[in-house]
Design a protein around this motif. Structure first.
Motif, PDB file in Angstrom:
ATOM      1  N   GLN A  55     105.683  89.273 -20.885  1.00  0.00           N
ATOM      2  CA  GLN A  55     105.626  88.578 -22.161  1.00  0.00           C
ATOM      3  C   GLN A  55     106.206  89.480 -23.266  1.00  0.00           C
ATOM      4  O   GLN A  55     105.954  90.699 -23.283  1.00  0.00           O
ATOM      5  CB  GLN A  55     104.181  88.197 -22.525  1.00  0.00           C
ATOM      6  CG  GLN A  55     103.595  87.150 -21.577  1.00  0.00           C
ATOM      7  CD  GLN A  55     102.884  87.793 -20.386  1.00  0.00           C
ATOM      8  OE1 GLN A  55     103.300  88.876 -19.929  1.00  0.00           O
ATOM      9  NE2 GLN A  55     101.819  87.137 -19.897  1.00  0.00           N
ATOM     10  N   HIS A  71      92.229  86.679 -23.160  1.00  0.00           N
ATOM     11  CA  HIS A  71      93.040  85.462 -23.163  1.00  0.00           C
ATOM     12  C   HIS A  71      92.516  84.487 -22.094  1.00  0.00           C
ATOM     13  O   HIS A  71      92.347  84.860 -20.928  1.00  0.00           O
ATOM     14  CB  HIS A  71      94.512  85.798 -22.893  1.00  0.00           C
ATOM     15  CG  HIS A  71      95.403  84.592 -22.907  1.00  0.00           C
ATOM     16  ND1 HIS A  71      95.762  83.941 -24.073  1.00  0.00           N
ATOM     17  CD2 HIS A  71      96.001  83.897 -21.890  1.00  0.00           C
ATOM     18  CE1 HIS A  71      96.536  82.922 -23.770  1.00  0.00           C
ATOM     19  NE2 HIS A  71      96.707  82.881 -22.443  1.00  0.00           N
ATOM     20  N   CYS A  73      92.605  81.524 -19.458  1.00  0.00           N
ATOM     21  CA  CYS A  73      93.582  80.957 -18.534  1.00  0.00           C
ATOM     22  C   CYS A  73      93.488  79.435 -18.549  1.00  0.00           C
ATOM     23  O   CYS A  73      92.470  78.864 -18.956  1.00  0.00           O
ATOM     24  CB  CYS A  73      93.336  81.476 -17.128  1.00  0.00           C
ATOM     25  SG  CYS A  73      93.623  83.244 -16.947  1.00  0.00           S
ATOM     26  N   PRO A  74      94.526  78.729 -18.094  1.00  0.00           N
ATOM     27  CA  PRO A  74      94.447  77.263 -17.982  1.00  0.00           C
ATOM     28  C   PRO A  74      93.275  76.858 -17.090  1.00  0.00           C
ATOM     29  O   PRO A  74      92.962  77.564 -16.115  1.00  0.00           O
ATOM     30  CB  PRO A  74      95.797  76.882 -17.365  1.00  0.00           C
ATOM     31  CG  PRO A  74      96.710  78.010 -17.703  1.00  0.00           C
ATOM     32  CD  PRO A  74      95.861  79.244 -17.700  1.00  0.00           C
ATOM     33  N   ASP A  79      98.153  75.522 -12.837  1.00  0.00           N
ATOM     34  CA  ASP A  79      98.967  75.694 -14.040  1.00  0.00           C
ATOM     35  C   ASP A  79      99.048  77.147 -14.482  1.00  0.00           C
ATOM     36  O   ASP A  79      99.734  77.471 -15.467  1.00  0.00           O
ATOM     37  CB  ASP A  79      98.394  74.855 -15.189  1.00  0.00           C
ATOM     38  CG  ASP A  79      98.399  73.371 -14.857  1.00  0.00           C
ATOM     39  OD1 ASP A  79      99.310  72.947 -14.111  1.00  0.00           O
ATOM     40  OD2 ASP A  79      97.498  72.636 -15.337  1.00  0.00           O
ATOM     41  N   ALA A  80      98.311  77.990 -13.796  1.00  0.00           N
ATOM     42  CA  ALA A  80      98.298  79.403 -14.201  1.00  0.00           C
ATOM     43  C   ALA A  80      99.529  80.131 -13.658  1.00  0.00           C
ATOM     44  O   ALA A  80      99.971  79.901 -12.527  1.00  0.00           O
ATOM     45  CB  ALA A  80      97.015  80.063 -13.715  1.00  0.00           C
ATOM     46  N   GLU A  83     102.666  84.255 -17.270  1.00  0.00           N
ATOM     47  CA  GLU A  83     102.869  84.163 -18.710  1.00  0.00           C
ATOM     48  C   GLU A  83     101.594  83.750 -19.448  1.00  0.00           C
ATOM     49  O   GLU A  83     101.436  84.076 -20.620  1.00  0.00           O
ATOM     50  CB  GLU A  83     103.974  83.140 -19.006  1.00  0.00           C
ATOM     51  CG  GLU A  83     105.333  83.515 -18.433  1.00  0.00           C
ATOM     52  CD  GLU A  83     105.922  84.748 -19.112  1.00  0.00           C
ATOM     53  OE1 GLU A  83     105.648  84.918 -20.325  1.00  0.00           O
ATOM     54  OE2 GLU A  83     106.598  85.529 -18.442  1.00  0.00           O
ATOM     55  N   ASN A  84     100.721  83.015 -18.785  1.00  0.00           N
ATOM     56  CA  ASN A  84      99.547  82.474 -19.508  1.00  0.00           C
ATOM     57  C   ASN A  84      98.209  82.932 -18.943  1.00  0.00           C
ATOM     58  O   ASN A  84      97.167  82.485 -19.387  1.00  0.00           O
ATOM     59  CB  ASN A  84      99.586  80.951 -19.534  1.00  0.00           C
ATOM     60  CG  ASN A  84      99.644  80.348 -18.130  1.00  0.00           C
ATOM     61  OD1 ASN A  84      99.275  81.002 -17.145  1.00  0.00           O
ATOM     62  ND2 ASN A  84     100.108  79.102 -18.039  1.00  0.00           N
ATOM     63  N   CYS A  85      98.236  83.835 -17.954  1.00  0.00           N
ATOM     64  CA  CYS A  85      96.957  84.262 -17.356  1.00  0.00           C
ATOM     65  C   CYS A  85      97.134  85.647 -16.767  1.00  0.00           C
ATOM     66  O   CYS A  85      98.184  85.946 -16.157  1.00  0.00           O
ATOM     67  CB  CYS A  85      96.540  83.263 -16.278  1.00  0.00           C
ATOM     68  SG  CYS A  85      94.892  83.576 -15.600  1.00  0.00           S
ATOM     69  N   HIS A  88      96.481  85.543 -12.296  1.00  0.00           N
ATOM     70  CA  HIS A  88      96.877  84.148 -12.169  1.00  0.00           C
ATOM     71  C   HIS A  88      96.888  83.670 -10.723  1.00  0.00           C
ATOM     72  O   HIS A  88      97.281  82.534 -10.455  1.00  0.00           O
ATOM     73  CB  HIS A  88      98.253  83.911 -12.814  1.00  0.00           C
ATOM     74  CG  HIS A  88      99.330  84.803 -12.288  1.00  0.00           C
ATOM     75  ND1 HIS A  88     100.134  84.474 -11.219  1.00  0.00           N
ATOM     76  CD2 HIS A  88      99.745  86.036 -12.721  1.00  0.00           C
ATOM     77  CE1 HIS A  88     100.984  85.451 -10.989  1.00  0.00           C
ATOM     78  NE2 HIS A  88     100.765  86.418 -11.900  1.00  0.00           N
TER      79      HIS A  88
END
Length: 493
Positions: A55, A71, A73-74, A79-80, A83-85, A88
């Motif tokens: 990131q 942060h 996670c979804p 969906d993880a 970039e977002n977890c 993951h």
């Protein structure tokens, strides 16, 4: 670099088994494993140096640590991503080593031959979660490698353990395999022997039931024998006193002793000499006396020998158990020769024969029907108790002070048997001819139910014949119980 705790060091990232896979596990058996993932502060410096996070907003260790520990996670692990977890991807891989073509470890990457036999459902989450748990099922027998696999950014890490998978036990193949027991597979290993507790739990109630049954049977037998050998009914003849008031009662003429008695001895002589007036149509009748403060009827048995046998005891037991308002109650008996006697309830109105012949006593048809019903009830009760009278006649149907007809002289056939020394009078012989059923040749034959019914009919006919009225009409049933028919024969035909 694994150490003795099977930990690896990736710049400060540590993984460790909290609940290790079992060393031995059966095929198809479900078990759970738990492993921990922790990161020291130095890990985030190492991750920045090695470009673990892609990131653009993660530029230093602080931002990396904030991303991994804070942060969210979804909610759906599919969906993880990196970039977002932070973590993951996390799951358990397993590969049976016997099926692997190379010695390569089974993960965290796909092995060279591409064989990952099973893996658990993947999950995702923050680094602060620490402990991760998964349920595992191994199917292939043999040594199996299990990998706790995670992805952090572009980095993958794994923690390995090995388990030996035992073949699944098949209950019903007639082989008691290792791990099968009589409790889990009685078809192969047989039924388990009962434990001592089970044996006690079964045997104790059964034993108590059997014991109670035996004790009940013994008690009932004891009660039966107790009544059989009970001699409380035996009466000393000297304890019976002459009934001075019986001469003044309305009872049967034949119930009054003839002999005069001024003492107890002469009274006993009077009791033994109860006979009717010579030349009359009357028959010897039962004497009366005073016993235990009440007037009783005394049936003298003319015999020179008497033995209290078991048969007589059984007869006495049988009549002592009888209780009916249309039966004269048995009170007791005298068993010492020459004073053999049967003591029963006394009915002061005399016999049915006396009342029907006494012109001074008006007897309407209401009384006659009442007498007939009383006789029927008493005989029905005797027959229900398997007792045949055999000696029934109107002289044995007596009336108490309330004009209730009661049957006497029943039962005690062996007790009543005399020695035959006293010949029957002409009147007694005539009575025997009238009352004895035609199928009986002599009085020693066993009485029958049919014979009793024959005698009851004779008594009913005798009641009708004693009526001096004659009529040729038969009133309907409602008039039978009205005052118009009190002195009228309802149906002479």
């Amino acid at each position: 670099g694994p150490n003795e705790f099977n930990m690896i060091d990736c710049g400060g990232l540590e993984m460790a088994w909290v609940v290790r896979p079992p060393e031995l596990v059966k095929s198809g058996e479900v078990f759970s494993v738990t492993y921990s993932v922790t990161a020291r502060n130095s890990f985030y410096d190492w991750a920045i140096q090695n470009h673990i996070f892609t990131q653009s907003d993660i530029t230093d260790a602080a931002s990396a640590q904030s991303f991994c520990e804070h942060h969210e996670c979804p909610p759906n692990w599919k969906d993880a991503n990196g970039e977002n977890c932070c973590i993951h991807h996390a799951n358990i891989h397993s590969c049976p080593l016997g099926y692997m073509t190379t010695e390569s470890i089974c993960g965290p990457w796909i092995p060279d031959d591409g064989k990952i036999f099973t893996h658990t459902i993947s999950t995702s989450g923050k680094m602060s979660q620490t402990n991760w748990t998964a349920k595992v099922v191994l199917l292939h027998a043999g040594l199996t490698s299990l990998i706790a696999h995670i992805r952090v950014g572009i980095m993958q890490a794994a923690l390995e353990a090995k388990s030996t998978v035992l073949p699944a036990m098949v209950c019903g193949n007639n082989v008691c395999e290792e791990g099968e027991f009589c409790s889990t597979c009685p078809a192969d290993c047989g039924d388990c022997p009962m434990t001592m507790t089970t044996k006690m739990a079964i045997s104790l109630p059964v034993s108590l039931f059997c014991l109670s049954f035996i004790l009940t049977a013994v008690w009932l037998r004891y009660q039966k024998e107790k009544l059989l050998w009970d001699e409380s009914w035996i009466i000393d003849f000297s304890m019976i006193k002459q009934d001075q008031e019986s001469r003044m009662t309305m009872g049967s003429i034949m119930s009054v002793p003839v002999g005069n008695c001024d003492s107890n001895t002469s009274c006993l002589t009077g009791l033994n000499s109860c006979t009717g007036q010579p030349g009359t149509r009357k028959t010897p009748f039962i004497c009366t006396g005073i016993y235990d403060g009440r007037t009783v009827a005394i049936k003298i048995i003319q015999t020179k020998m008497f033995s209290l046998s078991k048969t007589i005891r059984q007869e006495v037991k049988q009549v002592r158990e009888l209780d009916h308002p249309n039966l004269c109650k048995f009170i007791g008996g005298c068993i010492e020769v020459p004073n053999i006697a049967i003591i029963t309830e006394y009915c002061p109105k005399g016999s049915l024969n006396d009342v029907l012949l006494n012109e001074e006593i008006p007897i309407n048809w209401g009384f006659r029907f009442s007498f007939a019903a009383d006789i029927a009830r008493g005989m029905s009760y005797l027959h229900q108790h398997k007792i045949c009278h055999g000696r029934l006649k109107s002289m044995n149907c007596v009336l108490d002070d309330r004009w209730v007809c009661k049957i006497t002289d029943y039962g005690l056939r062996m007790y009543r048997r005399d020695d035959g020394t006293e010949p029957l009078s002409t009147y007694q012989q005539r009575l025997m001819e009238v009352y004895m059923p035609p199928e009986f040749q002599n009085s020693n034959m066993e009485p029958t139910l049919a014979g009793d019914l024959h005698i009851v009919l004779i008594i009913l006919v005798s009641q009708a014949e004693e009526s001096s009225l004659d009529c040729g009409w038969c009133p309907p049933l409602p008039e039978l119980i009205s005052s118009k028919t009190d002195n009228t024969c309802p149906c002479p035909a």
